[in-house]
Design a protein around this motif. Structure first.
Motif, PDB file in Angstrom:
ATOM      1  N   UNK A  15       0.812  -1.235   0.098  1.00  0.00           N
ATOM      2  CA  UNK A  15      -0.140   0.089  -0.074  1.00  0.00           C
ATOM      3  C   UNK A  15       0.762   1.302  -0.188  1.00  0.00           C
ATOM      4  N   UNK A  16       1.946   1.272   0.912  1.00  0.00           N
ATOM      5  CA  UNK A  16       2.713   2.401   0.766  1.00  0.00           C
ATOM      6  C   UNK A  16       3.471   2.761  -0.642  1.00  0.00           C
ATOM      7  N   UNK A  17       3.807   1.573  -1.205  1.00  0.00           N
ATOM      8  CA  UNK A  17       4.345   1.699  -2.638  1.00  0.00           C
ATOM      9  C   UNK A  17       3.343   2.293  -3.811  1.00  0.00           C
ATOM     10  N   UNK A  18       2.328   1.880  -3.331  1.00  0.00           N
ATOM     11  CA  UNK A  18       1.089   2.415  -4.155  1.00  0.00           C
ATOM     12  C   UNK A  18       0.915   3.811  -4.189  1.00  0.00           C
ATOM     13  N   UNK A  19       0.989   4.092  -2.836  1.00  0.00           N
ATOM     14  CA  UNK A  19       0.429   5.502  -2.615  1.00  0.00           C
ATOM     15  C   UNK A  19       1.785   6.600  -3.121  1.00  0.00           C
ATOM     16  N   UNK A  20       2.916   6.133  -2.908  1.00  0.00           N
ATOM     17  CA  UNK A  20       4.069   6.864  -3.453  1.00  0.00           C
ATOM     18  C   UNK A  20       4.100   6.966  -4.833  1.00  0.00           C
ATOM     19  N   UNK A  21       3.615   5.796  -5.549  1.00  0.00           N
ATOM     20  CA  UNK A  21       3.466   5.660  -7.239  1.00  0.00           C
ATOM     21  C   UNK A  21       2.370   6.618  -7.524  1.00  0.00           C
ATOM     22  N   UNK A  49       7.929  -5.473  -6.150  1.00  0.00           N
ATOM     23  CA  UNK A  49       8.714  -4.250  -6.517  1.00  0.00           C
ATOM     24  C   UNK A  49       8.012  -3.241  -7.108  1.00  0.00           C
ATOM     25  N   UNK A  50       8.347  -2.042  -6.906  1.00  0.00           N
ATOM     26  CA  UNK A  50       7.626  -0.738  -7.155  1.00  0.00           C
ATOM     27  C   UNK A  50       7.670  -0.889  -8.975  1.00  0.00           C
ATOM     28  N   UNK A  51       8.581  -1.214  -9.319  1.00  0.00           N
ATOM     29  CA  UNK A  51       8.583  -1.463 -10.903  1.00  0.00           C
ATOM     30  C   UNK A  51       7.373  -2.369 -11.277  1.00  0.00           C
ATOM     31  N   UNK A  52       6.808  -3.413 -10.617  1.00  0.00           N
ATOM     32  CA  UNK A  52       6.044  -4.255 -11.081  1.00  0.00           C
ATOM     33  C   UNK A  52       4.689  -3.746 -10.935  1.00  0.00           C
ATOM     34  N   UNK A  53       4.454  -2.661  -9.731  1.00  0.00           N
ATOM     35  CA  UNK A  53       3.359  -2.251  -9.548  1.00  0.00           C
ATOM     36  C   UNK A  53       3.123  -0.739 -10.316  1.00  0.00           C
TER      37      UNK A  53
END
Length: 253
Positions: A15-21, A49-53
């Motif tokens: 969730x944190x990664x998606x929010x940053x993205x 990974x963030x790259x995958x999201x």
């Protein structure tokens, strides 16, 4: 560095990664995702990974073989998305600029080092998970030994001192009830024979002044036990000095 960050050892959840993205996509900010320690997970399930999201083309994924194969192999990789924010031409232009600048800065990466990496990847079907298993098991054992020693040495101060329990990576952090800066690191090294890293070295403000980083990767179990004991002596001495100052202040008052 969303996986086992250096210096904190922290992992960003999905969730944190998606929010940053989402924020970066809205403001058209490029994300450099540095995944130096991602293969060294000891507990739990991996986070994508963030790259995958990434759904808009905002993440450049950085990886290195210096942590997985050998520190002497200064070989890494940068993977660009298919488009930069939906623009294929922008992606192509950025790729060309990066290749040119990389060549100017490094005068090309050692061909011998690249050949070693390529040979290992070919030999292992393009994956290093099985190859690094002995190292991963070693690091996991070191982490567990350090956590056990911290529990033992600092149990008398459990109301004042806390430490993280990382699920991977090479580091954990210890929160102290006093400031720990360069002078403290010097005293701890000279008197108690253990070197720790103040997190204030990594911060732009004073939010990390009472936190230190402990590394458990390139040490033996005996060194971990000796070092945590030495750190315990330093902390106990500092807490005793603090208590004496409080008593003296109360007496004078």
């Amino acid at each position: 560095m969303p996986d086992f960050d250096n210096p904190t050892g922290r992992v960003l959840d999905a969730d944190e990664r998606r929010n940053i993205l989402q924020v970066c996509a809205r403001h058209r900010l490029v994300v450099l995702e540095d995944n130096a320690y991602g293969l060294f997970r000891y507990d739990g399930d991996p986070v994508p990974p963030m790259a995958a999201l990434d759904e808009v083309g905002s993440v450049i994924y950085l990886s290195t073989f210096s942590k997985t194969i050998s520190p002497a192999l200064r070989v890494g990789a940068a993977s660009l998305p298919d488009t930069m924010f939906g623009d294929a031409a922008a992606r192509r232009s950025l790729w060309e600029d990066l290749v040119q600048r990389k060549s100017f800065v490094t005068v090309n990466t050692s061909q011998i080092a690249q050949a070693i990496v390529a040979g290992l990847l070919i030999q292992n079907g393009g994956r290093l998970g099985d190859w690094i298993r002995p190292a991963l098991d070693w690091y996991r054992e070191n982490r567990d030994i350090m956590l056990c020693e911290l529990d033992s040495v600092f149990s008398p101060f459990s109301d004042q001192i806390r430490w993280s329990r990382p699920s991977g990576g090479f580091f954990l952090t210890l929160d102290l009830p006093f400031r720990f800066g360069a002078d403290c690191a010097d005293e701890c090294a000279r008197r108690d024979h253990v070197i720790v890293t103040p997190l204030s070295f990594f911060a732009l403000d004073n939010s990390q002044d009472c936190r230190i980083r402990l590394a458990f990767s390139a040490v033996t179990p005996e060194q971990i036990r000796t070092s945590v004991t030495g750190l315990g002596h330093y902390v106990a001495r500092r807490l005793e000095q603090k208590l004496l100052r409080l008593r003296d202040g109360g007496a004078r008052g």
